[in-house]
Design a protein around this motif. Structure first.
Motif, short mmCIF file in Angstrom:
data_model
loop_
_atom_site.label_atom_id
_atom_site.label_comp_id
_atom_site.label_asym_id
_atom_site.label_seq_id
_atom_site.Cartn_x
_atom_site.Cartn_y
_atom_site.Cartn_z
N LYS A 24 37.35 53.49 -36.81
CA LYS A 24 36.60 54.71 -37.06
C LYS A 24 37.39 55.82 -37.19
N ALA A 25 38.90 55.62 -36.64
CA ALA A 25 39.74 56.74 -36.82
C ALA A 25 40.63 56.67 -37.91
N ALA A 26 40.70 55.48 -38.42
CA ALA A 26 41.42 55.12 -39.59
C ALA A 26 41.24 56.05 -40.75
N ALA A 27 42.56 56.74 -41.20
CA ALA A 27 42.32 57.86 -42.32
C ALA A 27 42.06 57.19 -43.73
N ASP A 28 42.92 56.21 -43.69
CA ASP A 28 42.68 55.46 -45.07
C ASP A 28 42.73 53.91 -45.15
N SER A 29 42.84 53.38 -46.32
CA SER A 29 42.76 51.77 -46.10
C SER A 29 44.43 51.40 -45.73
N ASP A 30 45.23 52.05 -45.94
CA ASP A 30 46.59 51.61 -45.24
C ASP A 30 46.60 51.84 -43.99
N ALA A 31 45.82 52.63 -43.21
CA ALA A 31 45.74 52.82 -41.78
C ALA A 31 44.99 51.46 -41.18
N VAL A 32 43.95 51.16 -41.92
CA VAL A 32 43.27 49.96 -41.78
C VAL A 32 44.11 48.57 -41.51
N VAL A 33 44.89 48.54 -42.76
CA VAL A 33 45.84 47.48 -42.73
C VAL A 33 46.58 47.41 -41.63
N ALA A 34 47.19 48.71 -41.28
CA ALA A 34 48.45 48.58 -40.30
C ALA A 34 47.65 48.12 -38.91
N ILE A 35 46.38 48.46 -38.63
CA ILE A 35 45.73 48.21 -37.32
C ILE A 35 45.53 46.62 -37.42
N ALA A 36 45.12 46.23 -38.65
CA ALA A 36 44.77 44.72 -38.64
C ALA A 36 45.98 44.00 -38.47
N LYS A 37 47.26 44.27 -39.02
CA LYS A 37 48.59 43.64 -38.92
C LYS A 37 49.19 43.76 -37.22
N GLN A 39 46.96 43.10 -35.14
CA GLN A 39 46.35 42.17 -34.49
C GLN A 39 46.56 40.95 -34.91
N GLY A 40 47.60 40.65 -35.77
CA GLY A 40 47.88 39.49 -36.51
C GLY A 40 47.19 38.99 -37.64
N TYR A 41 46.61 39.99 -38.31
CA TYR A 41 46.06 39.83 -39.62
C TYR A 41 46.76 40.40 -40.61
N GLN A 42 46.55 39.72 -41.93
CA GLN A 42 47.25 40.34 -43.04
C GLN A 42 46.64 40.35 -44.33
N PHE A 43 46.42 41.38 -44.82
CA PHE A 43 45.70 41.50 -46.18
C PHE A 43 46.21 42.89 -46.76
N THR A 44 46.00 43.20 -47.94
CA THR A 44 46.21 44.49 -48.57
C THR A 44 45.23 45.62 -48.62
N ALA A 45 45.74 46.67 -48.83
CA ALA A 45 44.73 47.80 -48.99
C ALA A 45 43.94 47.60 -50.07
N ASP A 46 44.40 46.99 -51.21
CA ASP A 46 43.34 46.73 -52.13
C ASP A 46 42.09 45.86 -51.91
N LYS A 47 42.41 44.96 -50.79
CA LYS A 47 41.15 44.16 -50.32
C LYS A 47 40.49 45.16 -49.52
N VAL A 48 40.84 46.15 -48.53
CA VAL A 48 39.95 46.98 -47.93
C VAL A 48 38.98 47.78 -48.85
N SER A 49 39.54 48.21 -49.82
CA SER A 49 38.94 49.06 -50.98
C SER A 49 37.56 48.10 -51.57
#
Length: 84
Positions: A24-37, A39-49
């Motif tokens: 909820k606090a993620a400012a952008d897709s890069d922040a989502v990617v960092a949170i996921a990383k 936790q051991g998950y790997q995907f790109t900001a493009d996938k989040v979009s």
């Protein structure tokens, strides 16, 4: 593989209130990617979009503040678009 990782991450978020708050606090897709990383998950900001507003809100346990500029999706409203 990246898409599978994103879907798995969103499933984990649905069951983890701490992750929901972070998403909820993620400012952008890069922040989502960092949170996921973290936790051991790997995907790109493009996938989040490519994830729909509903999917992000659902995973985050309701309304999300994850808002960005419209990139030409059907909404065409940069003030409320979640398709970043």
């Amino acid at each position: 593989m990246s898409e599978e990782q994103l879907k798995a991450f969103l499933e984990k978020v649905k069951a983890d209130t701490s992750l929901q708050e972070k998403l909820k606090a993620a400012a952008d897709s890069d922040a989502v990617v960092a949170i996921a990383k973290d936790q051991g998950y790997q995907f790109t900001a493009d996938k989040v979009s490519q994830v729909s507003e509903w999917e992000l809100e659902s995973a985050a346990g309701g309304e999300s503040s994850f808002v960005g500029a419209c990139t030409g999706c059907e909404c065409m409203d940069s003030n409320v678009c979640f398709s970043i």
